[in-house]
Scaffold this motif. Structure first.
Motif, PDB file in Angstrom:
ATOM      1  N   TYR A 244       0.811  -1.207   0.152  1.00  0.00           N
ATOM      2  CA  TYR A 244       0.117  -0.040  -0.071  1.00  0.00           C
ATOM      3  C   TYR A 244       1.006   1.337  -0.013  1.00  0.00           C
ATOM      4  CZ  TYR A 244      -3.568  -3.051   1.483  1.00  0.00           C
ATOM      5  OH  TYR A 244      -4.646  -4.204   1.585  1.00  0.00           O
TER       6      TYR A 244
ATOM      7  N   GLU B 141       0.876   4.143  -2.866  1.00  0.00           N
ATOM      8  CA  GLU B 141       0.575   5.669  -2.574  1.00  0.00           C
ATOM      9  C   GLU B 141       1.544   6.341  -2.769  1.00  0.00           C
ATOM     10  OE1 GLU B 141      -2.597   6.006  -1.419  1.00  0.00           O
ATOM     11  OE2 GLU B 141      -2.224   8.202  -0.813  1.00  0.00           O
TER      12      GLU B 141
ATOM     13  N   ILE C  20      -2.944   5.134   8.103  1.00  0.00           N
ATOM     14  CA  ILE C  20      -3.741   6.015   7.368  1.00  0.00           C
ATOM     15  C   ILE C  20      -4.621   5.365   6.245  1.00  0.00           C
ATOM     16  CG2 ILE C  20      -2.016   7.952   7.864  1.00  0.00           C
ATOM     17  CD1 ILE C  20      -1.678   7.853   4.921  1.00  0.00           C
ATOM     18  N   THR C  21      -5.577   5.838   5.901  1.00  0.00           N
ATOM     19  CA  THR C  21      -6.548   5.215   4.797  1.00  0.00           C
ATOM     20  C   THR C  21      -6.710   6.172   3.672  1.00  0.00           C
ATOM     21  OG1 THR C  21      -8.615   5.808   6.069  1.00  0.00           O
ATOM     22  CG2 THR C  21      -7.642   3.526   6.461  1.00  0.00           C
ATOM     23  N   LYS C  22      -6.280   7.450   3.945  1.00  0.00           N
ATOM     24  CA  LYS C  22      -6.491   8.367   2.942  1.00  0.00           C
ATOM     25  C   LYS C  22      -4.930   9.713   3.101  1.00  0.00           C
ATOM     26  CE  LYS C  22     -10.312  10.864   0.610  1.00  0.00           C
ATOM     27  NZ  LYS C  22      -9.775  12.139   0.300  1.00  0.00           N
ATOM     28  N   LEU C  23      -4.809  10.090   1.942  1.00  0.00           N
ATOM     29  CA  LEU C  23      -3.778  10.982   2.063  1.00  0.00           C
ATOM     30  C   LEU C  23      -3.812  11.987   0.919  1.00  0.00           C
ATOM     31  CD1 LEU C  23      -0.825  12.110   3.165  1.00  0.00           C
ATOM     32  CD2 LEU C  23       0.195  10.323   1.602  1.00  0.00           C
TER      33      LEU C  23
ATOM     34  N   VAL D  92      -4.964  13.979   6.252  1.00  0.00           N
ATOM     35  CA  VAL D  92      -4.942  12.508   6.391  1.00  0.00           C
ATOM     36  C   VAL D  92      -6.040  11.842   7.093  1.00  0.00           C
ATOM     37  CG1 VAL D  92      -3.059  10.689   7.534  1.00  0.00           C
ATOM     38  CG2 VAL D  92      -2.299  12.688   6.312  1.00  0.00           C
TER      39      VAL D  92
ATOM     40  N   ARG E   4      -6.895   8.746   9.417  1.00  0.00           N
ATOM     41  CA  ARG E   4      -6.242   7.847  10.207  1.00  0.00           C
ATOM     42  C   ARG E   4      -7.401   6.861  10.713  1.00  0.00           C
ATOM     43  NH1 ARG E   4      -2.947   5.937  14.646  1.00  0.00           N
ATOM     44  NH2 ARG E   4      -3.796   6.681  16.802  1.00  0.00           N
TER      45      ARG E   4
ATOM     46  N   ALA F 150       0.749   3.011   6.305  1.00  0.00           N
ATOM     47  CA  ALA F 150      -0.344   2.649   5.334  1.00  0.00           C
ATOM     48  C   ALA F 150      -1.183   1.558   6.067  1.00  0.00           C
ATOM     49  CB  ALA F 150       0.019   2.096   3.933  1.00  0.00           C
ATOM     50  N   GLN F 151      -2.656   1.721   6.165  1.00  0.00           N
ATOM     51  CA  GLN F 151      -3.464   0.870   6.665  1.00  0.00           C
ATOM     52  C   GLN F 151      -4.202   0.273   5.428  1.00  0.00           C
ATOM     53  OE1 GLN F 151      -4.237  -1.451   8.615  1.00  0.00           O
ATOM     54  NE2 GLN F 151      -5.822  -0.510  10.101  1.00  0.00           N
TER      55      GLN F 151
ATOM     56  N   LEU G 201      -6.086   2.212   2.105  1.00  0.00           N
ATOM     57  CA  LEU G 201      -5.448   3.356   1.650  1.00  0.00           C
ATOM     58  C   LEU G 201      -5.516   3.135   0.035  1.00  0.00           C
ATOM     59  CD1 LEU G 201      -3.886   5.685   1.999  1.00  0.00           C
ATOM     60  CD2 LEU G 201      -1.821   4.411   2.030  1.00  0.00           C
ATOM     61  N   ASN G 202      -5.305   2.361  -0.576  1.00  0.00           N
ATOM     62  CA  ASN G 202      -5.727   2.193  -1.949  1.00  0.00           C
ATOM     63  C   ASN G 202      -5.649   0.606  -2.545  1.00  0.00           C
ATOM     64  OD1 ASN G 202      -2.844   1.156  -1.981  1.00  0.00           O
ATOM     65  ND2 ASN G 202      -2.293   3.154  -1.652  1.00  0.00           N
TER      66      ASN G 202
END
Lengths: 325, 257
Positions: free
Chosen positions: B39, B43, B143-146, B155, B157, B176-177, B180-181
């Motif tokens: 991930y 990212e 994190i699941t978004k950046l 971010v 979390r 990354a969790q 995230l992508n």
């Protein structure tokens, strides 16, 4: 060797989390007769000090500041480093929670120390304090010792039994004034998804669903059973991928690792990634239509059958049992 | 943007785990990029594609990690660095790895460092926050978004299922969790290109470190397999009878309800 050990308590919705009481028990073992000091951060947490002491802390130090109301690594590390400076401890125990996992490595790095993460057991063996922790997603265990620096550990919820609450225990609750400043993380918003009902990582009973649940509505009978047992609902990756539930419920290698007393797997085939997240549960019950399903290999008890037939009967039976109990 | 990814080569935990000579038996086992680091790589590539710059994937390990570093290059990273500790570090821990990484990164003028939130073998999740602390930069884990705009990062979390939206600033380290992508598979042209991309190998000497500087603070004294579970009991008979029996077993025998 007696040592002074701090325990960072964790406050959620105005109460101390269970894992904090478990951490006190772990600190007591680590202290080997030394003092156990509870540490609490928040905007108003002093009132919780008494309970921390009733569970075994000798005294409690609090840092209260509006900026500590929500956890940030900068805010909490400033507060904790100030407490460490005042107390000069030889060890610190955290919960292996979102907060402990985030904070403990930062403090350990700052103090050039080791950190033993995700501890499920600890004992004094031959003069050494020995920590046990799962590796390879619970497929093996390692025993570790600290060889240099402070003794830092995070403990996995639900594994180390808390001490019995003793309401006659008294101790000092003091506050330390720390200037919390220059936080580099600002929390803009908190979206609550998981906090309805019981926290999955601390639940004593988990009723989990897989693809066999078939739909979002299919989770209803699982919720009913979980409610009766005071437990939480979880899911396999398959159920999350199929959009039957939110990913916050996912248990497995990616997702949460749980160790409840009772894990009821409903319509879960038992893929190895799922087993990695739950196979260390104390008792596992499998309910599945397929008698060949892998989940039966790790289950203590199994019922081959349709979960939609089994669960309502099970809920009814437990209700009767618990009413009579 | 100058982006670094911290990558670990891990044992595929789908493998059956056996122990020989007090260690996990690695003979014939399959090794992979730690899934959470995939991930991180994905990212980093996406951030570079949006903001420009360069992605360097770095791994602390042995020569064998070259294979996973090549895979990262084939996914789209620009450069790879292997910090080979084979001759210098016998038993490292998270203190060891993070000290080496921080020493490597300290003069690199990084804008963004991405790692996985945990490795599936050791499972401690310490190296990310430790490296950030040693570099004195902020970090956000799981994190699941950046989203990055200028030097501001927003971010999301994952906090045990809840989500926090956090604003912070670059330079930054994130871990990354899942969610995230969706990591890409290396394409055939990607694999061809990867062969020509730089993969540097350095040792502790090159970082002015010696073994004593990175000596572990903890030690593993024993590795064991969990106790074998006895075969479970599959109940039989009428469904209602099975349910009654199960409740009784859980209450009276297992004593969990």
């Amino acid at each position: 060797m007696a040592r002074k050990v701090l325990v960072l308590g964790e406050v959620r919705e105005g109460s101390l989390r269970n894992v904090s009481f478990e951490a006190v028990a772990a600190a007591k073992t680590s202290a080997e007769g030394g003092e156990v000091v509870g540490v609490l951060f928040g905007d108003s947490v002093s009132a919780l000090g008494a309970e921390f002491i009733q569970y075994g802390a000798d005294r409690v130090v609090t840092v209260e500041d509006e900026l500590l109301k929500q956890y940030t690594s900068d805010g909490y590390s400033q507060a904790l480093l100030a407490v460490i400076d005042q107390e000069d401890p030889e060890g610190i125990i955290f919960g292996h929670t979102a907060q402990g996992k985030d904070l403990a490595p930062k403090i350990a790095a700052k103090l050039e120390s080791g950190l033993i993460s995700d501890v499920t057991d600890l004992e004094v063996e031959g003069g050494n304090l020995v920590f046990t922790r799962p590796i390879y997603s619970g497929k093996a265990f390692e025993k570790k010792i600290v060889t240099d620096g402070l003794l830092f550990a995070t403990i996995r919820p639900n594994n180390i039994a808390p001490l019995e609450k003793d309401e006659s225990r008294n101790g000092d609750v003091s506050s330390l004034s720390v200037e919390i400043k220059n936080l580099r993380q600002v929390i803009k918003e908190v979206v609550r998804k998981a906090t309805e009902g019981v926290d999955l990582s601390e639940a004593k009973v988990i009723v989990a669903g897989g693809r066999g649940v078939k739909s979002e509505e299919g989770f209803e009978p699982l919720k009913e059973l979980a409610d009766v047992l005071g437990g939480a609902v979880g899911a396999s990756r398959g159920a999350c991928d199929a959009d039957y539930c939110d990913y916050s419920l996912q248990i497995g290698q990616t997702g949460k690792v749980v160790t409840p007393d009772l894990y009821i797997a409903c319509g879960i085939s038992g893929a190895i990634q799922h087993l990695a997240g739950m196979s260390n549960s104390k008792i596992i019950v499998a309910i599945n239509k397929d008698p060949e399903a892998n989940i039966f290999k790790v289950a203590d008890y199994g019922i081959v059958g349709d979960l939609f037939e089994v669960l309502p009967l099970l809920t009814k039976e437990f209700k009767e049992l618990l009413v009579n109990a | 943007m100058n982006i670094y990814v911290l990558m670990k080569r891990t044992f595929d935990t789908e493998e059956k785990i056996t122990i020989s000579g007090g260690k996990i038996n690695e003979d014939g086992a399959e090794f992979i990029i730690n899934p959470y680091d995939e991930y991180a790589i994905e990212e980093a590539i996406q951030v570079r594609d949006e903001h420009g710059g360069e992605v360097t994937v770095v791994s602390v390990g042995t020569e064998e990690a070259e294979k996973q570093l090549r895979t990262a290059l084939a996914m789209g990273a620009d450069k790879a660095v292997l910090i080979n500790t084979e001759d210098d570090v016998e038993e490292g821990d998270q203190f060891t790895t993070s000290k080496i990484l921080a020493e490597f990164l300290k003069d690199k003028e990084v804008d963004l460092i991405i790692g996985g939130n945990v490795a599936i073998d050791g499972g401690s999740g310490q190296v990310g926050p430790r490296v950030a602390e040693l570099l004195a930069i902020p970090y956000i884990t799981t994190i699941t978004k950046l989203d990055i705009e200028g030097t501001t990062a927003t971010v999301v979390r994952d906090v045990e299922g809840d989500s926090e939206v956090i604003e912070t600033s670059l330079p930054l380290l994130v871990t990354a969790q899942q969610g995230l992508n969706e990591p890409r598979y290396p394409s055939l042209p990607g694999i061809m290109k990867a062969k020509k991309k730089p993969l540097d190998e350095i040792e502790l000497d090159d970082l002015d470190l010696d073994e004593d500087d990175v000596e572990a603070k903890t030690k593993t004294i024993e590795i064991s397999l969990p106790p074998k579970k006895e075969a479970g009991k599959v109940l039989e008979g009428e469904l209602e009878g099975q349910v009654k029996e199960l409740v009784s077993l859980l209450h009276n025998e297992a004593k969990v309800v």
